[in-house]
Motif scaffolding. Structure first.
Motif, PDB file in Angstrom:
ATOM      1  N   ALA A 156       0.795  -1.221   0.000  1.00 56.14           N
ATOM      2  CA  ALA A 156       0.000   0.000   0.000  1.00 56.14           C
ATOM      3  C   ALA A 156       0.832   1.278   0.000  1.00 56.14           C
ATOM      4  O   ALA A 156       0.395   2.296  -0.532  1.00 56.14           O
ATOM      5  N   ARG A 157       2.030   1.228   0.570  1.00 57.09           N
ATOM      6  CA  ARG A 157       2.811   2.448   0.742  1.00 57.09           C
ATOM      7  C   ARG A 157       3.986   2.586  -0.232  1.00 57.09           C
ATOM      8  O   ARG A 157       4.524   3.673  -0.397  1.00 57.09           O
ATOM      9  N   SER A 158       4.396   1.498  -0.831  1.00 58.90           N
ATOM     10  CA  SER A 158       5.551   1.558  -1.728  1.00 58.90           C
ATOM     11  C   SER A 158       5.108   1.882  -3.159  1.00 58.90           C
ATOM     12  O   SER A 158       3.976   1.612  -3.557  1.00 58.90           O
ATOM     13  N   ALA A 159       6.022   2.460  -3.924  1.00 58.74           N
ATOM     14  CA  ALA A 159       5.731   2.744  -5.328  1.00 58.74           C
ATOM     15  C   ALA A 159       5.480   1.450  -6.094  1.00 58.74           C
ATOM     16  O   ALA A 159       4.579   1.374  -6.935  1.00 58.74           O
ATOM     17  N   ALA A 193      -6.950   6.687  -0.130  1.00 57.24           N
ATOM     18  CA  ALA A 193      -6.682   7.916  -0.883  1.00 57.24           C
ATOM     19  C   ALA A 193      -5.357   7.819  -1.627  1.00 57.24           C
ATOM     20  O   ALA A 193      -5.246   8.223  -2.790  1.00 57.24           O
ATOM     21  N   GLY A 194      -4.341   7.250  -0.965  1.00 58.33           N
ATOM     22  CA  GLY A 194      -3.038   7.101  -1.591  1.00 58.33           C
ATOM     23  C   GLY A 194      -3.075   6.144  -2.771  1.00 58.33           C
ATOM     24  O   GLY A 194      -2.455   6.386  -3.813  1.00 58.33           O
ATOM     25  N   LEU A 195      -3.815   5.045  -2.627  1.00 54.04           N
ATOM     26  CA  LEU A 195      -3.913   4.064  -3.711  1.00 54.04           C
ATOM     27  C   LEU A 195      -4.722   4.603  -4.885  1.00 54.04           C
ATOM     28  O   LEU A 195      -4.349   4.413  -6.053  1.00 54.04           O
ATOM     29  N   GLU A 213       6.869   7.895   1.804  1.00 51.38           N
ATOM     30  CA  GLU A 213       5.651   7.309   2.364  1.00 51.38           C
ATOM     31  C   GLU A 213       5.851   5.875   2.830  1.00 51.38           C
ATOM     32  O   GLU A 213       5.167   5.421   3.746  1.00 51.38           O
ATOM     33  N   TRP A 214       6.759   5.148   2.185  1.00 51.63           N
ATOM     34  CA  TRP A 214       7.107   3.804   2.668  1.00 51.63           C
ATOM     35  C   TRP A 214       8.149   3.928   3.770  1.00 51.63           C
ATOM     36  O   TRP A 214       7.965   3.425   4.873  1.00 51.63           O
TER      37      TRP A 214
END
Length: 271
Positions: A156-159, A193-195, A213-214
């Motif tokens: 969810a947090r990594s590119a 929201a990030g996804l 973010e990660w």
């Protein structure tokens, strides 16, 4: 989120399985969850380490590690009271990686991007709510990300994870969203929201981003693709510690090279 934290932050890690799924074998899932505890930086674990990671009683873990040792999937170190992955597991891993012919095709492509961007470039596949590195190349920089083949990072947090979500089928994406919400309802709105933003990014600029973010000290971009040949979607990332790169460089310089590289891998394994 670190690779270690990712391990702890996965629904069904203890093998509880989907509710009301009569086809789900809980005992098998628990045994596989024990094996999933091992990885880079976690090569030797005691029963209490495994119990904490899996969320299982230590007595249950003791029976599981005993059985897995008997079958060769774990190796017991009696003088330390700890376990390592056994030869049977290593054989499975080798067979799985050996079946990913796309790795050999991607290797020179990843290396070229890594050298041009002076960054780490990895090829990854989904592993529940993580992304698993199956290939990694590094640029000439003296400082690089401490990630290699077998490493796991947050989906969810990594590119890389966001790029996977951007190209996976809608039904799979909906399942990922459900699992993430069930895992942490409080954090879910921000993750959603990030996804959603990442899916739009991938469509508009050709890649997904994760700038701090990660991990706060890591900047990365990633592109998802479909290798074909019956393989699931994959993603390629390009990133480095913030002391040697920044968002502007990755977007302006590395992004075109990464997009071109991944385009050459799309459908490379055939229909």
């Amino acid at each position: 989120m670190t690779a270690g934290e990712t391990l702890l932050a996965e629904p069904d890690a203890a093998g509880s399985g989907p509710k009301e799924d009569r086809h789900f074998v809980t005992a098998l899932a628990r045994g596989l969850s024990v094996l999933a505890c091992f990885g880079p930086g976690r090569t030797s674990l005691a029963n209490h380490d495994i119990a904490e990671a899996c969320g299982l009683p230590r007595s249950t873990v003791s029976r599981l590690t005993y059985t897995l040792t008997k079958l060769g999937y774990l190796q017991h170190e009696p003088e330390l009271g700890r376990y390592r992955l056994g030869t049977a597991t290593i054989a499975l891993s080798s067979a799985a990686l050996g079946g990913l012919d796309v790795r050999a095709i991607a290797r020179p492509v990843l290396r070229a991007v890594a050298e041009a961007a002076n960054a780490s470039v990895g090829l990854g596949v989904r592993d529940r709510l993580s992304m698993r590195y199956v290939e990694c190349q590094r640029g000439p920089a003296a400082i690089s990300l401490n990630l290699d083949t077998g490493s796991r990072i947050s989906l969810a947090r990594s590119a890389m994870g966001r790029a996977y979500v951007a190209v996976c089928p809608d039904r799979e994406r909906a399942g990922i969203y459900e699992d993430l919400e069930a895992l942490d309802p409080v954090a879910w709105p921000a993750l959603r929201a990030g996804l959603d933003r990442a899916v739009e990014e991938h469509r508009e600029i050709g890649c997904c981003t994760s700038f701090g973010e990660w991990q706060e000290t890591v900047c990365a971009i990633a592109v998802g693709f479909h290798p074909g040949g019956g393989l699931p979607p994959m993603a390629v990332n390009c990133g480095a510690p913030t002391v040697i790169t920044d968002a502007r460089f990755l977007l302006d310089v590395a992004r075109p090279k990464l997009i071109e590289a991944v385009r050459s891998l799309d459908g490379v394994m055939g229909a």
